[in-house]
Design a protein around this motif. Sequence first.
Motif, short mmCIF file in Angstrom:
data_model
loop_
_atom_site.label_atom_id
_atom_site.label_comp_id
_atom_site.label_asym_id
_atom_site.label_seq_id
_atom_site.Cartn_x
_atom_site.Cartn_y
_atom_site.Cartn_z
N GLY A 17 1.33 7.26 4.31
CA GLY A 17 0.03 7.52 3.70
C GLY A 17 -1.05 6.58 4.17
N GLU A 153 -2.65 13.79 -0.31
CA GLU A 153 -2.35 12.46 0.21
C GLU A 153 -2.27 11.41 -0.89
OE1 GLU A 153 -4.70 12.64 4.52
OE2 GLU A 153 -5.77 11.98 2.72
N ARG A 156 1.06 9.45 -1.89
CA ARG A 156 1.54 8.55 -0.84
C ARG A 156 0.61 7.35 -0.65
NH1 ARG A 156 1.56 11.54 4.27
NH2 ARG A 156 0.08 12.90 3.20
N THR A 159 0.99 4.91 -3.74
CA THR A 159 2.24 4.13 -3.70
C THR A 159 2.25 3.17 -2.52
OG1 THR A 159 3.32 6.00 -2.58
CG2 THR A 159 3.65 5.80 -4.95
N PHE A 314 7.45 2.64 -1.80
CA PHE A 314 7.42 3.72 -0.80
C PHE A 314 8.39 4.84 -1.19
CE2 PHE A 314 5.87 0.37 2.25
CZ PHE A 314 4.65 0.98 2.51
N GLY A 317 6.95 7.20 -3.65
CA GLY A 317 6.03 8.11 -3.00
C GLY A 317 6.76 9.27 -2.34
N THR A 318 7.89 8.98 -1.70
CA THR A 318 8.69 10.02 -1.05
C THR A 318 9.30 10.96 -2.09
OG1 THR A 318 9.23 8.52 0.76
CG2 THR A 318 10.65 10.44 0.48
N GLY A 321 6.86 13.36 -3.42
CA GLY A 321 6.58 14.45 -2.49
C GLY A 321 7.59 15.58 -2.61
#
Length: 460
Positions: A17, A153, A156, A159, A314, A317-318, A321
Amino acid sequence: MPSTVPAERRGMLTALGLHRPELRAWAMYDWANSGMITVITTAVFPIYYVQVAGAGVPAAEAGVRYSIATTIGLAIIAVLAPILGTLADYIAIKKRMLATFMGIGVTATALMFLIQRGDLMLASILFILANIGVNGSFVFYESLLPHVAREDEMDRVSTAAYAMGYIGGGLLLALNLAWILKPGLFGLPSGEGLSSAQATLPTRLAFLSVAVWWVLFSIPLFRRVPEPPVTRESDERPGQSPVGVAFQRLGETFRALRGYRQAFLMLVAFLIYNDGIGTIIRMATIFGTELGIGRGMLIGTIMIVQFVGIPFAFLFGTIAGRIGAKRSIFIGLAAYVGISIYGYFITTATQFLILALFVGMVQGGTQALSRSLFASMIPRHRSGEFFGFWGVFEKFAGIFGPLIFGLVLSLAGSSRTAILAIASFFLIGGYLLSRVDVEEGQRVARAEEAAVAGGVIVPG
């Protein structure tokens, strides 16, 4: 113009991101202010406050005073945030207001260098000002998120910014820990027979380093992130001052929240569960000190948490998604319930370290996704106003948690019962979050944006 960044690196930055300069510059402010969060709010200053500034005062009483100072600072910014956020939308001064509050925080942390043994009042005043500075700057920093990142976005980017904060905070804390524990290696006074001023010099230099770090790593944001334009024309209400219009819009925005039911419910849920998160963060070292854990072990534990938090921020964030931000937040809240229960039973430094590691795994991701989830449910042209209210709810969470923690601590004489009580915040907040219809909230926000873009007058 073709990008000069290698394809492999572009792919990695996109996954994180951070694939555009303005996204990286925005995220760097998390790195910049992380020293304030780790060194002043979490690791070093609370210990210094109790053991040095509060010398001669029982540790429990010093802990209560620390809670009161936290409450005062957050209460002040909670009152100011929505007014200033609305004003920033009206005359496009988000970056200027961010710089103003950052200046207050930087000055206060730099002046902490002057705190000596027994200076409890000075320490309290400067801590209040530092809290006002950093939390005031957050209102305007976070209101820039929907302007620098597209809707797909935001999870991502948010985070990633938290992960950047973990890296920055961890590096500065590691440096501070090195010269606090081994001052002689850095040419600082060490050994026996030191005066009070000499003995506290390494720690006081750590406070000064926070101010320098904060200013230095804020530069990319001010250079790369543009000031968002004002969507509603300034002559919309001729003859009125910007401050007067800001107060009017503040009332309008509060009434308009009825039209953003999902965003408002998200605010209430966040108010409650973030109360628990903030309390655990702010009171961790107070609790550790009460357990008799040494200063070096406490600071080292917080530093480890910083680095543990990097990959997990991170990771959240994944995960978001794949399963969505809301479900990802639930994972964090469930973990916090377990953390609160486990905290009641710990008695050793090893158990405290395990507790801290669990906090590091879920802290950044839970808060970052809360921020991006809310940002997705508000219209971009009113980001300052809405993040002003976000700031109010966030700060009131910071008020009630430490206040309740301090009250239970004073009544029970121990932090254990207070930590166990925090579990209720995660349970209640999680239930309210389960009632939020994210898709409906996003639909309403995008509809208002489309109406404004088409020149339609939108109420409120």
